[in-house]
Design a protein around this motif. Structure first.
Motif, mmCIF file in Angstrom:
data_model
loop_
_atom_site.group_PDB
_atom_site.id
_atom_site.type_symbol
_atom_site.label_atom_id
_atom_site.label_comp_id
_atom_site.label_asym_id
_atom_site.label_seq_id
_atom_site.Cartn_x
_atom_site.Cartn_y
_atom_site.Cartn_z
ATOM 1 N N GLN A 147 0.824 -1.215 0.000
ATOM 2 C CA GLN A 147 0.000 0.000 0.000
ATOM 3 C C GLN A 147 0.856 1.262 0.000
ATOM 4 O OE1 GLN A 147 -3.113 0.082 2.915
ATOM 5 N NE2 GLN A 147 -3.361 2.302 2.813
ATOM 6 N N THR A 148 1.830 1.315 0.903
ATOM 7 C CA THR A 148 2.658 2.529 1.014
ATOM 8 C C THR A 148 3.851 2.520 0.075
ATOM 9 O OG1 THR A 148 4.026 1.573 2.770
ATOM 10 C CG2 THR A 148 2.001 2.712 3.439
ATOM 11 N N LYS A 149 4.186 1.320 -0.477
ATOM 12 C CA LYS A 149 5.344 1.153 -1.363
ATOM 13 C C LYS A 149 6.668 1.393 -0.649
ATOM 14 C CE LYS A 149 2.479 0.358 -4.692
ATOM 15 N NZ LYS A 149 2.236 -1.044 -5.115
ATOM 16 N N VAL A 150 6.663 1.352 0.675
ATOM 17 C CA VAL A 150 7.887 1.558 1.451
ATOM 18 C C VAL A 150 8.672 0.247 1.508
ATOM 19 C CG1 VAL A 150 8.821 2.061 3.750
ATOM 20 C CG2 VAL A 150 6.924 3.414 2.831
ATOM 21 N N TYR A 151 9.964 0.320 1.240
ATOM 22 C CA TYR A 151 10.825 -0.849 1.351
ATOM 23 C C TYR A 151 11.321 -0.977 2.779
ATOM 24 C CZ TYR A 151 10.965 -0.870 -3.745
ATOM 25 O OH TYR A 151 10.623 -0.912 -5.072
ATOM 26 N N PHE A 152 11.484 -2.217 3.228
ATOM 27 C CA PHE A 152 11.980 -2.463 4.578
ATOM 28 C C PHE A 152 12.637 -3.829 4.604
ATOM 29 C CE2 PHE A 152 7.698 -4.034 4.301
ATOM 30 C CZ PHE A 152 7.725 -5.255 4.962
ATOM 31 N N TYR A 153 13.268 -4.136 5.737
ATOM 32 C CA TYR A 153 13.941 -5.415 5.917
ATOM 33 C C TYR A 153 13.272 -6.203 7.030
ATOM 34 C CZ TYR A 153 17.701 -3.325 3.155
ATOM 35 O OH TYR A 153 18.425 -2.715 2.161
ATOM 36 N N GLU A 154 13.039 -7.472 6.784
ATOM 37 C CA GLU A 154 12.535 -8.369 7.814
ATOM 38 C C GLU A 154 13.653 -9.316 8.196
ATOM 39 O OE1 GLU A 154 8.369 -10.297 8.039
ATOM 40 O OE2 GLU A 154 9.711 -11.893 7.317
ATOM 41 N N VAL A 155 14.028 -9.327 9.484
ATOM 42 C CA VAL A 155 15.168 -10.101 9.974
ATOM 43 C C VAL A 155 14.672 -11.166 10.941
ATOM 44 C CG1 VAL A 155 17.398 -10.009 11.152
ATOM 45 C CG2 VAL A 155 16.665 -8.081 9.731
ATOM 46 N N ARG A 156 15.083 -12.404 10.708
ATOM 47 C CA ARG A 156 14.757 -13.501 11.619
ATOM 48 C C ARG A 156 15.968 -13.793 12.487
ATOM 49 N NH1 ARG A 156 13.571 -15.510 6.654
ATOM 50 N NH2 ARG A 156 15.305 -16.993 6.827
ATOM 51 N N ASP A 157 15.733 -13.969 13.800
ATOM 52 C CA ASP A 157 16.834 -14.369 14.672
ATOM 53 C C ASP A 157 16.920 -15.885 14.720
ATOM 54 O OD1 ASP A 157 14.809 -15.259 16.357
ATOM 55 O OD2 ASP A 157 14.950 -13.528 17.699
ATOM 56 N N SER A 158 17.834 -16.427 15.530
ATOM 57 C CA SER A 158 18.051 -17.872 15.576
ATOM 58 C C SER A 158 16.843 -18.622 16.126
ATOM 59 C CB SER A 158 19.287 -18.189 16.429
ATOM 60 O OG SER A 158 19.148 -17.640 17.733
ATOM 61 N N ASP A 159 15.959 -17.926 16.856
ATOM 62 C CA ASP A 159 14.762 -18.551 17.406
ATOM 63 C C ASP A 159 13.555 -18.409 16.488
ATOM 64 O OD1 ASP A 159 16.146 -19.276 19.715
ATOM 65 O OD2 ASP A 159 15.766 -17.324 20.643
ATOM 66 N N GLY A 160 13.752 -17.792 15.336
ATOM 67 C CA GLY A 160 12.650 -17.626 14.400
ATOM 68 C C GLY A 160 11.830 -16.372 14.609
ATOM 69 N N GLN A 161 12.183 -15.562 15.597
ATOM 70 C CA GLN A 161 11.466 -14.307 15.834
ATOM 71 C C GLN A 161 11.806 -13.307 14.735
ATOM 72 O OE1 GLN A 161 9.200 -13.937 18.357
ATOM 73 N NE2 GLN A 161 9.621 -16.110 18.805
#
Length: 443
Positions: A147-161
């Motif tokens: 919707q906003t067309k904003v780019y971002f990063y999704e980071v997973r830690d070792s526990d999957g969070q």
């Protein structure tokens, strides 16, 4: 950085998101099955000696170059920005557990095996970067809010969070890109068939020599054997005469047994040539000279130095530019006063004759003083009293119209060779120096 990062960080994914990393890099967490029957991923690709050698050469070559932050002087030139906190971060310790060498080496390792490097920019009290925390590239995905067309990063830690970070909070260094240039391409994914072929050849070689290089045999007899007797006879032969520990043992046969040795198929006997071919192909993709990964078959003492200079110019300089410009745009104020730079002079020293010719040229142009040359050679300075800081200029530059003057071309310094009486070694050394000067002019 903190206020801007908070403003740009997506608070929620209002209408879903579209992941970019997976399909742009051509890689996946579990790797890809190849036509050779081997699964290739960025991790097990390092089991291939040529891949490991190329990654080590590229990573360690970049890491040994000092990385510093400079400030432009108003009147020209530059000075080390030692008062800037980022200077120590990049030059000494990017984070509490890594040195600058280790961090740069890891950056290059990520770029050459996954196509992207990510580091979390940990902000200090006033918003400036305090630490650079490297993130595993396989746990980072670049996404876009639909919707906003904003780019971002999704980071997973070792526990999957999962944690979401804005563009401003992540240092993202990309390898070669395609399409819209958002994510670097994974080189392992694009040469997985070559790597899979090498893994298959290596497995065959290990199996072949694990059997002491002995081809398979057939035991023949005129006697009638039931299936149980055949299985027992074959097991007895394998236990007693197969494997490296049983090599060259003498077989005592009874029951009218005869041994028939099966010949090695031609495609099996050529697996060493297959491995040579895959090594050369992998080296060509990384643009690493073969002599730098232990293949001296086509190298000589005369061409290795030129190959090393070409490696610096055509392989390392693009990587250097890629990292420097990303650090400038992501970590430094956008006022153009500061910039990051790798020092490549140590790699340009070459042999003694070439180094002397290079220093002579730099001093005759007034670029370096005697003390500056001594500093490059880790020698004590002569000092002001001995004239070590003075710079000289060889004024033997002549207009074209005066080229016929008989005095033109005479050496200005007693004992120095003129252009007409230079030895082949001196001419070769000066030619190499010109290449080094050309590389320095590009930096």
């Amino acid at each position: 950085m903190g206020i801007l990062a908070t403003a740009l960080r997506p608070q929620k994914l209002s209408s879903g998101y579209s992941p970019l990393t997976a399909w742009l890099t051509g890689d996946s967490w579990f790797g890809h099955r190849t036509a050779a029957g081997r699964t290739v991923s960025s991790d097990n690709a390092l089991k291939v000696s040529a891949v490991m050698a190329c990654v080590k050469v590229l990573s360690e070559t970049l890491a040994i170059m000092p990385l510093k932050v400079y400030r432009k002087r108003p009147g020209g030139g530059r000075v080390e920005a030692e008062n800037l906190p980022l200077f120590d971060i990049l030059n000494k310790n990017p984070n509490p557990w890594m040195t600058s060498f280790e961090w740069v080496e890891l950056v290059m390792n990520h770029l050459t095996t996954r196509g992207n490097h990510y580091s979390l920019k940990v902000a200090g009290e006033y918003g400036s970067v305090t630490w650079l925390m490297p993130l595993h590239p396989d746990r980072v995905e670049m996404k876009q809010d639909r919707q906003t067309k904003v780019y971002f990063y999704e980071v997973r830690d070792s526990d999957g969070q999962r944690e979401i970070y804005s563009i401003d909070e992540i240092l993202h260094i990309r390898g070669m890109t395609a399409g819209d240039g958002l994510v670097g391409l994974n080189p392992i994914a694009y040469m997985r068939e070559t790597i899979g072929l090498d893994l298959g050849a290596e497995e065959f070689g290990a199996s072949f020599f694990g059997n002491a290089g002995i081809p398979k045999v057939v035991l023949e007899t005129d006697q009638k054997l039931n299936p149980q007797d055949r299985d027992q006879l074959a097991k007895h032969w394998d236990d007693k005469y197969s494997g490296r520990g049983n090599a060259n043992k003498t077989a005592a046969l009874g029951m009218g047994l005869k041994v028939k040795v099966l010949s090695i198929p031609p495609e099996d006997s050529q697996f060493l040539e297959t491995r040579k071919a895959t090594k050369r192909e992998i080296a060509s993709i990384y643009r690493v000279p073969l002599h730098m990964i232990g293949d001296l078959e086509r190298s000589t003492n005369n061409n290795i130095e030129h190959q090393s200079l070409e490696f610096l110019m055509y392989t390392m300089l693009p990587w250097i530019r890629r990292v420097e410009t990303t650090l400038d745009s992501s970590l430094l104020p956008l006022n153009g006063r500061y910039f990051c730079k790798f020092n490549v002079e140590g790699l340009l020293r070459g042999d003694n004759a070439s180094r002397v010719a290079w220093y002579r040229g730099m001093r005759e142009m007034g670029v370096l003083s005697a003390d500056e040359i001594r500093e490059h050679e880790d020698m004590e300075p002569i000092g002001e009293e001995g004239g070590g800081s003075k710079r000289f200029f060889n004024a033997a530059y002549v207009e074209l119209s005066k080229a016929g003057d008989p005095d033109i071309g005479k050496p200005d310094v007693p004992g120095s060779p003129s252009p007409d009486n230079r030895t082949p070694d001196q001419q070769n050394s000066e030619a190499k120096s010109k290449v080094r000067l050309m590389i320095l002019s590009e930096l």
